[in-house]
Write an enzyme that holds these catalytic residues in place. Structure first.
Site, PDB file in Angstrom:
ATOM      1  N   THR C  74       0.841  -1.199   0.000  1.00  0.00           N
ATOM      2  CA  THR C  74       0.000   0.000   0.000  1.00  0.00           C
ATOM      3  C   THR C  74       0.876   1.249   0.000  1.00  0.00           C
ATOM      4  O   THR C  74       0.653   2.181  -0.789  1.00  0.00           O
ATOM      5  CB  THR C  74      -0.926   0.009   1.232  1.00  0.00           C
ATOM      6  OG1 THR C  74      -1.845  -1.080   1.107  1.00  0.00           O
ATOM      7  CG2 THR C  74      -1.704   1.306   1.331  1.00  0.00           C
ATOM      8  N   ASN C 153      -5.566  -8.955  -7.859  1.00  0.00           N
ATOM      9  CA  ASN C 153      -5.720  -9.629  -6.571  1.00  0.00           C
ATOM     10  C   ASN C 153      -7.057 -10.334  -6.405  1.00  0.00           C
ATOM     11  O   ASN C 153      -7.185 -11.217  -5.570  1.00  0.00           O
ATOM     12  CB  ASN C 153      -5.536  -8.631  -5.426  1.00  0.00           C
ATOM     13  CG  ASN C 153      -6.409  -7.406  -5.587  1.00  0.00           C
ATOM     14  OD1 ASN C 153      -6.289  -6.680  -6.579  1.00  0.00           O
ATOM     15  ND2 ASN C 153      -7.306  -7.184  -4.658  1.00  0.00           N
ATOM     16  N   GLN C 181       0.762  -9.089  -5.880  1.00  0.00           N
ATOM     17  CA  GLN C 181       0.261 -10.454  -5.994  1.00  0.00           C
ATOM     18  C   GLN C 181       1.111 -11.305  -6.926  1.00  0.00           C
ATOM     19  O   GLN C 181       0.842 -12.502  -7.074  1.00  0.00           O
ATOM     20  CB  GLN C 181      -1.183 -10.450  -6.520  1.00  0.00           C
ATOM     21  CG  GLN C 181      -2.210  -9.923  -5.535  1.00  0.00           C
ATOM     22  CD  GLN C 181      -2.458 -10.863  -4.357  1.00  0.00           C
ATOM     23  OE1 GLN C 181      -1.984 -12.002  -4.336  1.00  0.00           O
ATOM     24  NE2 GLN C 181      -3.176 -10.368  -3.362  1.00  0.00           N
ATOM     25  N   ALA C 202       5.590  -8.382   1.090  1.00  0.00           N
ATOM     26  CA  ALA C 202       6.184  -9.584   1.664  1.00  0.00           C
ATOM     27  C   ALA C 202       5.115 -10.583   2.084  1.00  0.00           C
ATOM     28  O   ALA C 202       5.265 -11.791   1.894  1.00  0.00           O
ATOM     29  CB  ALA C 202       7.052  -9.219   2.865  1.00  0.00           C
ATOM     30  N   HIS C 203       3.995 -10.082   2.634  1.00  0.00           N
ATOM     31  CA  HIS C 203       3.060 -10.991   3.300  1.00  0.00           C
ATOM     32  C   HIS C 203       2.185 -11.760   2.324  1.00  0.00           C
ATOM     33  O   HIS C 203       1.415 -12.618   2.743  1.00  0.00           O
ATOM     34  CB  HIS C 203       2.194 -10.248   4.325  1.00  0.00           C
ATOM     35  CG  HIS C 203       1.087  -9.405   3.756  1.00  0.00           C
ATOM     36  ND1 HIS C 203      -0.234  -9.798   3.815  1.00  0.00           N
ATOM     37  CD2 HIS C 203       1.096  -8.204   3.145  1.00  0.00           C
ATOM     38  CE1 HIS C 203      -0.982  -8.851   3.270  1.00  0.00           C
ATOM     39  NE2 HIS C 203      -0.204  -7.872   2.858  1.00  0.00           N
ATOM     40  N   THR C 241      13.442   4.678  11.288  1.00  0.00           N
ATOM     41  CA  THR C 241      14.369   3.625  11.677  1.00  0.00           C
ATOM     42  C   THR C 241      14.006   2.350  10.929  1.00  0.00           C
ATOM     43  O   THR C 241      12.838   1.943  10.915  1.00  0.00           O
ATOM     44  CB  THR C 241      14.294   3.384  13.193  1.00  0.00           C
ATOM     45  OG1 THR C 241      14.516   4.638  13.855  1.00  0.00           O
ATOM     46  CG2 THR C 241      15.337   2.393  13.647  1.00  0.00           C
ATOM     47  N   CYS C 326      -9.966  -6.525   1.507  1.00  0.00           N
ATOM     48  CA  CYS C 326     -10.299  -5.183   1.978  1.00  0.00           C
ATOM     49  C   CYS C 326     -11.766  -4.877   1.778  1.00  0.00           C
ATOM     50  O   CYS C 326     -12.317  -3.978   2.403  1.00  0.00           O
ATOM     51  CB  CYS C 326      -9.485  -4.153   1.229  1.00  0.00           C
ATOM     52  SG  CYS C 326      -7.745  -4.499   1.338  1.00  0.00           S
TER      53      CYS C 326
HETATM   54  C1  LIG Z   1      12.097  11.957  19.387  1.00  0.00           C
HETATM   55  C2  LIG Z   1      12.025  11.005  18.253  1.00  0.00           C
HETATM   56  N1  LIG Z   1      11.103  11.178  17.289  1.00  0.00           N
HETATM   57  C3  LIG Z   1      11.008  10.343  16.247  1.00  0.00           C
HETATM   58  C4  LIG Z   1      11.839   9.259  16.110  1.00  0.00           C
HETATM   59  C5  LIG Z   1      11.683   8.367  14.918  1.00  0.00           C
HETATM   60  O1  LIG Z   1      11.019   7.199  15.282  1.00  0.00           O
HETATM   61  P1  LIG Z   1      11.040   5.860  14.404  1.00  0.00           P
HETATM   62  O2  LIG Z   1      12.379   5.280  14.620  1.00  0.00           O
HETATM   63  O3  LIG Z   1       9.972   5.026  14.988  1.00  0.00           O
HETATM   64  O4  LIG Z   1      10.785   6.225  13.011  1.00  0.00           O
HETATM   65  C6  LIG Z   1      12.826   9.034  17.088  1.00  0.00           C
HETATM   66  C7  LIG Z   1      13.801   7.922  16.998  1.00  0.00           C
HETATM   67  O5  LIG Z   1      14.444   7.662  16.025  1.00  0.00           O
HETATM   68  C8  LIG Z   1      12.916   9.926  18.169  1.00  0.00           C
HETATM   69  O6  LIG Z   1      13.850   9.754  19.111  1.00  0.00           O
HETATM   70  C1  LIG Z   2      -2.581  -6.019  -5.709  1.00  0.00           C
HETATM   71  C2  LIG Z   2      -2.379  -5.508  -4.325  1.00  0.00           C
HETATM   72  N1  LIG Z   2      -1.844  -4.293  -4.133  1.00  0.00           N
HETATM   73  C3  LIG Z   2      -1.641  -3.799  -2.911  1.00  0.00           C
HETATM   74  C4  LIG Z   2      -1.976  -4.509  -1.784  1.00  0.00           C
HETATM   75  C5  LIG Z   2      -1.744  -3.899  -0.448  1.00  0.00           C
HETATM   76  O1  LIG Z   2      -0.599  -4.436   0.140  1.00  0.00           O
HETATM   77  P1  LIG Z   2      -0.277  -4.340   1.696  1.00  0.00           P
HETATM   78  O2  LIG Z   2      -1.159  -5.313   2.347  1.00  0.00           O
HETATM   79  O3  LIG Z   2       1.167  -4.740   1.800  1.00  0.00           O
HETATM   80  O4  LIG Z   2      -0.484  -2.950   2.137  1.00  0.00           O
HETATM   81  C6  LIG Z   2      -2.547  -5.784  -1.927  1.00  0.00           C
HETATM   82  C7  LIG Z   2      -2.969  -6.609  -0.778  1.00  0.00           C
HETATM   83  O5  LIG Z   2      -3.661  -6.204   0.126  1.00  0.00           O
HETATM   84  C8  LIG Z   2      -2.746  -6.291  -3.222  1.00  0.00           C
HETATM   85  O6  LIG Z   2      -3.296  -7.490  -3.413  1.00  0.00           O
END
Ligand SMILES: Cc1ncc(COP(=O)(O)O)c(C=O)c1O
Ligand SMILES: Cc1ncc(COP(=O)(O)O)c(C=O)c1O
Lengths: 126, 384, 384, 126
Positions: C74, C153, C181, C202-203, C241, C326
Site C-alpha cells: 500500500t 488480486n 500479488q 512480503a506478506h 528507523t 479489503c
Molecule cells: C524523538 C524522536 N522522534 C522520532 C523518532 C523516529 O522514530 P522511528 O524510529 O519510529 O521512526 C525518534 C527515533 O528515532 C525519536 O527519538
Molecule cells: C494487488 C495488491 N496491491 C496492494 C496490496 C496492499 O498491500 P499491503 O497489504 O502490503 O499494504 C494488496 C494486498 O492487500 C494487493 O493485493
C-alpha cells in the site's frame, strides 16, 4: 562510511598502537604545527634530522582516527628520507587508509605541519 | 577489543523484551488471517489488534479509538505535521516548532515550506528548555499547528508541554507532541499534556521497530490529510494491511512499560546520576541540557580537548551515539547541541549515553571506567 | 462447525514460512542496533538489511540499490503514484490507470484528483485484460504516469505489462506496476516488465505483513516526492528507523520464493485447475477472468442462484474471500467484478479461492465438496 | 460488522437448522412473494390457517444469513397468531437478530411477503 566497518584494519591498528606518538624529550627537534578549526583538528609534527635525512618523527594530535592513523604511518616511514624536499602526498595517504573524501582536508593539515617542520630543519630552528 | 560489549544506546533502539518476542512469534505462528477478512482468521487478527490498541492507549490514558497505528514515530510525526498543516491550510499557513526537534519533525516542516507554509523555529535556552511564553509570542492569527517534543532524544530534557498547550489553546493552534522518547520512560497522559496529536514509538521501549502510533484527540478532532490512501484501515487515516504481529509487539511492550512505570524511571535516573558522578570527576566534562527537568534514560556530555570521532572509536566496546542515531557517523556536529550554544568542536566531542531495562550498575561503572581511560589517552596525545 | 478448517485465502495474506519466522526472531534476539548507528550493533543491522535487499532484488533481477523498503505494498503504491505525480507535475497532470486496480492504487489517484490531476481509468475487457493499445490511446501529451497491476488480486489475471510499457515509452509516461500479488507467484523481472516503478509485498508470499518495497528504476531515475520526511533512510525516499527484522523476514521470504519458482507455480496452477474442474461440474458456476492468462494461485467464480453472504457463511470452515480482503464483509459487490460486466447480484455471489505453499490436493478436494454442498443447500432453499 | 463474530449465535443457529424452510406440499396454503433487486434478495412466505389463526408457516428464500434467520424465527412464532392484522415488526426482528442497520431493507422484504400471504388468507387464494 561503508555499510560494514567504518575504519580500515590499518587505521584501527595504528590508532591502537600509536607508533611514534608523543612529544619528544631532549633538544634537536624541529616542529611544525597546523590546525583546521571547523573540526577542531590540531597537529604538531616533530622531526629530528641527521646527515640531511630524517632520523625520527614524533607527533601530537587532536583529530579523528584517520588523522591519528596517518600520523602513525608517517612516523614509521619518514625515517631515512631526505630532508630536502620532504613532503607527503595527502591523496595517496588518504587512499592507503581508506579515508573518505571528506577527510582529505584533515590530511592536508598533516601536510602543513610536516612542511613547516621540514622548513625549520632546512632553515634552522628558531 | 575483546572487552565485554556494553550497550548504552537505548535511545537509538532497544532490544525487544523476551515477552514481546514471544507474543510476536506466537502471532506469526497463528492461523493466518488478514485483519480485514471476515472469516475466523481475520476476526482473530482483529481481536489481537484491538487488545493491543487498548494496551497502547492505556499507557497514556487515551481512549483506544484515538490510537492510529503507523509504521513508527517518523510516520506518526509526518502524519501529524503534514496531515494537520495540509488539512487546515484554509485556516492558515503558519507553523511553530523548535530547532531541537527530531528530523522527523523538522524535515516535514521543511517540506511544507516548499508547499507555501511558513515555520517559526524557536531556539531553546542553553538548558534545552522552551519558554512556553515564547511559543505564545510566536503564534500568529494564521498559526494552525505547534509541534514540541516531550523528551528530547539527544539530551533528554523534558518540556513543559501543559504550559505550551495553554498557549496553543489561547491562539487556536493545534498542538503536536513527539513523545517517541517519553512513552514508558516518564509517566504522562494525553489529558495531562492536553495535546491534539501525540506520536509514539514501540522500539524505544523494548517493542519492535517498524510500528508506532499517533494519538488523535477525539473531541475536538483535528482534521488530518492522510499520507497514503487505500483500503480504509485505521479510520481512513493509515491504510495498508495491519501488521498484526508488530501491533501485538507494541501492545505487549506498552503493557510491560506500564507495569514498570512505578519503579523503572527511578532506577534509570539513579543509573544516570551514577554515571554522571563518575564522569564529572574528570575535568572539562560538561552536562548538556537542564540538570533536573529531564527524562531518566539519557545523559549527554561534552568533553573538552578530544576529537569526538576519535573518542567514539576509542570507546569501540561501548555502543553509544555521538548525537542522535540518525546523525551519528556523519561527522557533522549535532544541530541540537549547536542550538544550545555549544561550539562545533565541543558539540562534536559529545557522547549520548542512554539506558534501558537491561542496564546494570556494573555496566555503568565499567562504561565510566572506559570513558575515563579513553579521554585520558586521547588528551595525552594532545596535551595543549 | 467442527469440520477441519481450510485456509484458502492466501491472496489476502499468507502465514510466514517457518524459516522466515526463525530469521525474524533471531534478528529480534540479536544484539540491539539501530541500522543508522555507527557502533557494532548498528553495523550488524546494516549488514542484515543489505543482505535482505539483495535477496529481494534477486527475485525480480533488480539492482539492490533500486529497492526501497516500505511498510507494505500500500505504501509502495502510494509512494509511486503520489510521488511520481507530484514529482512530475511540472511536465503534466494527467494519469492513466484501470478500474480493476487495487484500492491502494485507485485511492491515491482519487486524492490526486483533489490536487488538480486528471485520471483516465480504463475498463478492461470482460476477461479482465487491458488492451495495451487502449493505454496508448488514453495517453495525452501531459500524461506523466500509467499504473497497471501485473496480477489482479481478485481474479488473478495477468496483464501484458511489456506491451503496455512500450505504449508508455512511446508517450513519455512513467509506468508503475503493482506486483504485490505477482512476486513469487509468477516469474518476472523488472527488465522484462520494463517498468519504472514496481510495488512488492512480503506478506503475500509467506513473509511478514508490514513490510514491502518499491523498485525504482536507476536509469533513467523517475523523480519522486516522498510521502514522509526525516532521517534520510532509504536514499531519502522513505525515512524512519529501518525495521531490520521485518526486512530480514522479507528477504528470507523472497529467497525461499526464488528457490521455489521452478516448481511451485505449476503445482499451484494444477491445484487451481483441480478445484475449477470440481466446481464447474455444478451448473451455474462461472469463472471470472481470462481462462489462461492468469496467475496460478487465484481462482474466482460466481455462482448463480445463491446469496453471496449466505454462501460465505455456509462455508464457515473454509476461509476465503468474497472479493478482496479489503472489501469483504462490507456487503458491497466487488467493483472489480462489476468492471468485468458481472451484474451486482452475481458479483456478490462470488468466491475467491487462493492457494499457498501449504495448500494440498486433499484440502482442495475437501473445499470443493463443501462448496458443492453449500451451493446445493442454499439453492434448495430457493428453487426458483 | 463488529470486530468479533459477524453473526449473533441465534442467527447462526437458525441458519444451520432452517426451521420451517421449504415449499409446503399439498393444498390449502396461501403465499406471498417479495424481492429486493439490489441485493438479489427474494422471499416467499407460505401460510396455512385454521379457525382464523395461523396453523403453519413455511418459506423459500434467497438472502443473507440475517434474512434466512428472520424467516426461521417467523416460522416458529407465527403459528397460533390471529390471521386478522397479521404482521411483523421489522425493526424489532432486526434488533433481536443483531442485524446491522443496512440489513433492515431486507427484513422489510420479509414483511412484504408476509403481508401479501396474509392478504390472500383474508381474501381467499386465487
Ligand atoms: C524523538 C524522536 N522522534 C522520532 C523518532 C523516529 O522514530 P522511528 O524510529 O519510529 O521512526 C525518534 C527515533 O528515532 C525519536 O527519538
Ligand atoms: C494487488 C495488491 N496491491 C496492494 C496490496 C496492499 O498491500 P499491503 O497489504 O502490503 O499494504 C494488496 C494486498 O492487500 C494487493 O493485493
Amino acid at each position: 562510511m561503508s555499510t560494514t566497518e567504518p575504519y580500515a584494519p590499518l587505521v584501527a591498528q595504528l590508532f591502537a598502537e600509536l607508533p611514534g606518538a608523543g612529544r619528544p624529550a631532549g633538544p634537536g627537534w624541529a616542529c611544525g604545527e597546523a590546525r583546521e578549526p571547523l573540526s577542531g583538528t590540531w597537529v604538531r609534527v616533530y622531526l629530528q634530522a641527521a646527515a640531511g635525512r630524517v632520523a625520527a618523527c614524533r607527533y601530537e594530535v587532536r583529530g579523528c582516527p584517520h588523522t591519528v592513523a596517518a600520523l602513525g604511518l608517517l612516523a614509521t616511514r619518514l625515517a631515512g628520507q631526505a630532508v630536502a624536499g620532504l613532503d607527503v602526498d595527502p591523496a595517496a595517504l588518504a587512499r592507503e587508509l581508506g579515508a573518505p573524501a571528506a577527510k582529505l582536508g584533515r590530511i592536508f593539515v598533516i601536510q602543513d605541519a610536516l612542511r613547516s617542520a621540514a622548513l625549520q630543519l632546512n632553515v634552522g630552528c628558531p | 577489543m575483546s572487552e565485554p560489549f556494553i550497550y548504552l544506546d537505548y535511545a537509538a533502539t532497544t532490544p525487544p523484551d523476551p515477552q514481546v518476542r514471544a507474543a510476536m512469534d506466537e502471532c506469526l505462528a497463528a492461523a493466518p488471517g488478514n485483519a480485514s477478512s471476515s472469516h475466523v482468521g481475520g476476526r482473530a487478527a482483529r481481536e489481537r489488534v484491538e487488545a493491543a490498541r487498548a494496551e497502547v492507549a492505556a499507557l497514556v490514558e487515551a481512549p483506544p479509538e484515538a490510537i492510529v497505528f503507523t509504521s513508527g514515530a517518523t510516520e506518526a510525526d509526518n502524519l501529524a505535521i503534514l496531515g494537520a498543516a495540509r488539512g487546515n491550510a484554509a485556516r492558515g499557513r503558519h507553523l511553530v516548532s523548535v530547532r531541537t526537534e527530531h528530523r522527523a519533525v523538522l524535515d516535514p516542516l521543511a517540506r511544507l515550506a516548499r508547499e507555501g507554509f511558513r515555520t517559526t523555529l524557536l531556539t531553546p535556552g542553553r538548558d534545552g528548555l522552551v519558554d512556553p511564553a515564547a511559543v505564545g509570542r510566536a503564534c500568529e492569527p494564521g498559526t494552525t499547528l505547534v509541534s514540541v517534543m516531550l523528551v528530547n532524544n539527544e539530551i533528554g530534557v523534558l518540556q513543559d508541554i501543559a504550559a505550551i498547550a495553554a498557549e496553543c489553546r489561547r491562539h487556536g493552534a493545534l498542538l503536536h507532541v513527539d513523545a517517541a522518547q517519553a512513552a514508558g520512560r516518564v509517566p504522562f497522559t494525553v489529558r495531562g499534556l492536553d495535546a491534539d496529536l501525540v506520536s509514539l514509538a514501540a522500539h524505544k521501549i523494548h517493542g519492535p521497530v517498524g510500528v508506532g502510533a499517533l494519538y488523535v484527540r477525539r473531541e475536538p478532532r483535528p482534521t488530518l490529510v492522510p499520507l497514503s490512501f487505500g483500503g480504509g484501515q485505521e479510520a481512513g487515516l493509515r491504510p495498508g494491511t495491519l501488521p498484526v504481529h508488530q501491533i501485538v509487539g507494541m501492545g505487549t511492550a506498552y503493557a510491560l512499560a506500564r507495569a514498570a512505570l512505578a519503579a523503572e524511571p527511578a532506577r534509570l535516573a539513579a543509573l544516570r546520576e551514577r554515571l554522571w558522578s563518575a564522569l564529572r570527576s574528570l575535568p572539562g566534562v560538561h552536562l548538556n541540557g537542564h540538570p533536573t527537568q529531564r527524562a531518566p534514560h539519557i545523559l549527554n556530555v561534552s568533553v573538552d580537548g578530544v576529537d569526538g570521532e576519535a573518542l567514539l572509536f576509542a570507546l569501540g566496546s561501548v555502543a553509544l551515539s555521538a548525537g542522535s542515531a540518525c546523525n551519528s557517523g556523519h561527522g557533522e556536529p549535532s544541530y541540537v547541541l549547536r542550538a544550545l550554544g555549544r561550539d562545533d568542536v565541543l558539540a562534536q566531542a559529545s557522547l549520548r549515553f542512554s539506558f534501558g531495562r537491561p542496564t546494570t550498575e556494573a555496566e555503568i561503572d565499567l562504561a565510566a571506567q572506559r570513558v575515563r581511560a579513553a579521554v585520558l589517552r586521547l588528551r595525552a596525545l594532545a596535551p595543549a
